[in-house]
Design a protein around this motif. Structure first.
Motif, short mmCIF file in Angstrom:
data_model
loop_
_atom_site.label_atom_id
_atom_site.label_comp_id
_atom_site.label_asym_id
_atom_site.label_seq_id
_atom_site.Cartn_x
_atom_site.Cartn_y
_atom_site.Cartn_z
N ARG A 189 0.83 -1.21 0.00
CA ARG A 189 0.00 0.00 0.00
C ARG A 189 0.87 1.26 0.00
O ARG A 189 0.60 2.21 -0.75
CB ARG A 189 -0.92 -0.01 1.21
N GLU A 190 1.91 1.27 0.83
CA GLU A 190 2.80 2.43 0.86
C GLU A 190 3.52 2.62 -0.47
O GLU A 190 3.69 3.75 -0.93
CB GLU A 190 3.81 2.27 2.00
N ARG A 191 3.94 1.50 -1.07
CA ARG A 191 4.61 1.60 -2.37
C ARG A 191 3.65 2.12 -3.43
O ARG A 191 4.02 2.95 -4.27
CB ARG A 191 5.16 0.23 -2.78
N GLY A 192 2.40 1.66 -3.39
CA GLY A 192 1.40 2.15 -4.33
C GLY A 192 1.13 3.63 -4.15
O GLY A 192 1.01 4.39 -5.14
N GLU A 193 1.04 4.09 -2.90
CA GLU A 193 0.82 5.51 -2.65
C GLU A 193 2.01 6.34 -3.11
O GLU A 193 1.84 7.44 -3.67
CB GLU A 193 0.58 5.73 -1.15
N LEU A 194 3.22 5.81 -2.90
CA LEU A 194 4.41 6.53 -3.34
C LEU A 194 4.45 6.64 -4.86
O LEU A 194 4.74 7.71 -5.42
CB LEU A 194 5.67 5.81 -2.84
N LEU A 195 4.13 5.54 -5.55
CA LEU A 195 4.12 5.57 -7.01
C LEU A 195 3.05 6.52 -7.53
O LEU A 195 3.24 7.22 -8.53
CB LEU A 195 3.90 4.15 -7.56
N ALA A 196 1.89 6.52 -6.86
CA ALA A 196 0.81 7.42 -7.29
C ALA A 196 1.23 8.88 -7.12
O ALA A 196 0.99 9.71 -8.01
CB ALA A 196 -0.46 7.13 -6.48
N ARG A 197 1.87 9.20 -5.98
CA ARG A 197 2.33 10.57 -5.77
C ARG A 197 3.39 10.95 -6.81
O ARG A 197 3.41 12.08 -7.32
CB ARG A 197 2.89 10.74 -4.36
N GLU A 198 4.28 10.01 -7.12
CA GLU A 198 5.31 10.28 -8.10
C GLU A 198 4.71 10.49 -9.49
O GLU A 198 5.14 11.36 -10.24
CB GLU A 198 6.32 9.12 -8.13
N ALA A 199 3.69 9.68 -9.80
CA ALA A 199 3.02 9.83 -11.10
C ALA A 199 2.35 11.20 -11.20
O ALA A 199 2.43 11.86 -12.24
CB ALA A 199 2.01 8.72 -11.31
N VAL A 200 1.69 11.61 -10.13
CA VAL A 200 1.04 12.92 -10.13
C VAL A 200 2.08 14.02 -10.30
O VAL A 200 1.88 14.98 -11.07
CB VAL A 200 0.23 13.12 -8.83
N ARG A 201 3.20 13.89 -9.59
CA ARG A 201 4.24 14.92 -9.68
C ARG A 201 4.79 15.01 -11.11
O ARG A 201 4.96 16.11 -11.66
CB ARG A 201 5.38 14.60 -8.71
N GLU A 202 5.06 13.85 -11.73
CA GLU A 202 5.59 13.86 -13.09
C GLU A 202 4.60 14.45 -14.07
O GLU A 202 4.98 15.20 -14.99
CB GLU A 202 5.97 12.44 -13.50
N GLU A 203 3.32 14.10 -13.89
CA GLU A 203 2.32 14.64 -14.81
C GLU A 203 2.16 16.14 -14.63
O GLU A 203 1.99 16.88 -15.60
CB GLU A 203 0.97 13.94 -14.58
N ARG A 204 2.25 16.62 -13.40
CA ARG A 204 2.14 18.05 -13.17
C ARG A 204 3.32 18.79 -13.77
O ARG A 204 3.17 19.89 -14.31
CB ARG A 204 2.05 18.33 -11.67
N VAL A 205 4.50 18.18 -13.68
CA VAL A 205 5.67 18.80 -14.30
C VAL A 205 5.48 18.88 -15.81
O VAL A 205 5.77 19.90 -16.45
CB VAL A 205 6.94 18.01 -13.95
N ARG A 206 4.97 17.79 -16.41
CA ARG A 206 4.77 17.78 -17.86
C ARG A 206 3.72 18.81 -18.29
O ARG A 206 3.90 19.53 -19.26
CB ARG A 206 4.35 16.38 -18.31
#
Length: 384
Positions: A160-177
């Motif tokens: 669950r923690e790994r999934g939340e971390l990946l989700a936050r990272e995905a959001v960050r990358e998409e916001r940067v793009r």
């Protein structure tokens, strides 16, 4: 230190089960053996142990030590054999201790010592029915089960923690793009403003009417650039580098995108409804990117199939719908998590306070639906 969970339905059921098992064993066995009612001294002990079972997950070490100490004291005082319900309760408490606390916790060692004392006293009393092998197997099964449950919980928490971390990272990358794309929009707008302002300065004396019109265009472009810049600053707290100076795509170029997807194998049908209205540049870009990502997801997960893309200009709203028929020839849609595609679409829609939904369709296939609210000044006109 994490808070222990309060008693749940399972704890209550186990507590009641201990009481019922004790009543059945103490009263039933005594009546069968002697034909007389059983003395009532054991009733307070059963009630106390049932309370311990109820609180077993809140304080597993304390509960086990209390039960072991009370049982050993009773065995030493009365000299009678251990009842089945007492031994089963000890197994339950051992399971709880090992499932709630890590093996390196000193309380686990103390709890195992308390269980060893309980078992040693039990084997020394004239029980008659307890064999060493039977007790060993029961204790081993309870221990292994407790350790396995704890390990399963640890894996679930880590996942669950790994999934939340990946989700936050995905959001960050998409916001940067997204911010980089909007950065390009603002950069192009400001460049146009500088050029037009220079033209207005040169013709201010010779053609004041044209200069005034040019300054009006500069003013409008400045407002749009400020609005897009506000969105970028709301999306990110830090700046980002520009990917390039090429103009960003808009809905007016959807036909080119459709042709590219057709060449890749998708049977795309594009439908534009309503009268075109001029859109803010950032919203126009985001709408194009959503259609692009939805088509790419269809090709990635469903393969070559039929897709219907609808762009509808409605009163005060832009409506997008991308529906596919699912895989052809009995093939199944490739499984996968939400990935960056859906994350990016949600971020773009949220940036303009729109509505987003995506999921399987009742008759098969998959659908993406987006509604963008349009600004009040948007009115009928030609698409840019």
């Amino acid at each position: 230190m994490s808070r222990r969970p309060p008693p749940n339905a399972i704890d209550w059921l186990l507590s009641v089960a201990v009481v019922l098992l004790a009543i059945a064993e103490e009263i039933g066995d005594h009546l069968l053996a002697t034909g007389r009612p059983h003395p009532g001294w054991w009733i307070p002990a059963v009630i106390a142990i049932s309370v311990l079972v109820l609180l077993r997950r809140r304080a597993p070490f304390t509960v086990m030590c209390l039960h072991s100490a009370a049982s050993v004291a009773a065995l030493a005082h009365f000299g009678e054999g251990v009842a089945t319900w007492q031994f089963h309760t000890q197994l339950l408490l051992l399971f709880t201790l090992l499932s709630e606390l890590p093996l390196r916790d000193p309380r686990v060692v103390a709890g195992l010592a308390a269980t060893a004392a309980f078992v040693s006293m039990m084997m020394l009393t004239p029980a008659g029915s307890w064999g060493v092998g039977e007790v060993t197997v029961a204790l081993g099964a309870a221990s292994v089960a407790g350790i396995a449950v704890r390990r399963h919980r640890q894996i679930a928490v880590q996942a669950r923690e790994r999934g939340e971390l990946l989700a936050r990272e995905a959001v960050r990358e998409e916001r940067v793009r997204i911010a980089r794309e909007l950065h390009d929009v603002v950069a192009h707008g400001v460049s146009a403003m500088v050029m037009q302002a220079g033209v207005a300065r040169l013709i201010l004396r010779s053609d004041p009417v044209t200069a005034r019109e040019t300054l009006n265009v500069v003013e409008e472009a400045g407002r749009e650039a400020v609005e897009e810049l506000r969105r970028v600053l709301g999306l990110l707290h830090t700046g980002s580098e520009c990917d390039g100076l090429a103009p960003q795509p808009r809905l007016a170029r959807l036909n080119d995108l459709v042709e590219q997807m057709r060449a890749a194998g998708l049977d795309v049908e594009l439908s534009v409804e309503g009268e075109h209205v001029p859109l803010p540049v950032g919203l126009d870009l985001s709408a194009y990117r959503i259609v692009q990502e939805a088509l790419a997801n269809t090709l990635r997960h469903a393969g070559p199939t039929e897709v219907r893309v609808t762009v509808s200009y409605r009163p005060r709203a832009l409506w997008l719908e991308i529906l596919d028929d699912g895989p052809r020839d009995g093939h199944t849609r490739q499984a996968g998590g939400p990935g960056h595609g859906l994350v990016g679409m949600r971020e773009r829609v949220a940036l303009f306070h729109g509505r987003f939904s995506a999921g399987p369709l009742p008759g098969g296939g998959y659908g993406v639906r987006v509604t963008f609210p349009l600004p009040a000044e948007a009115g009928p006109g030609e698409a840019p």
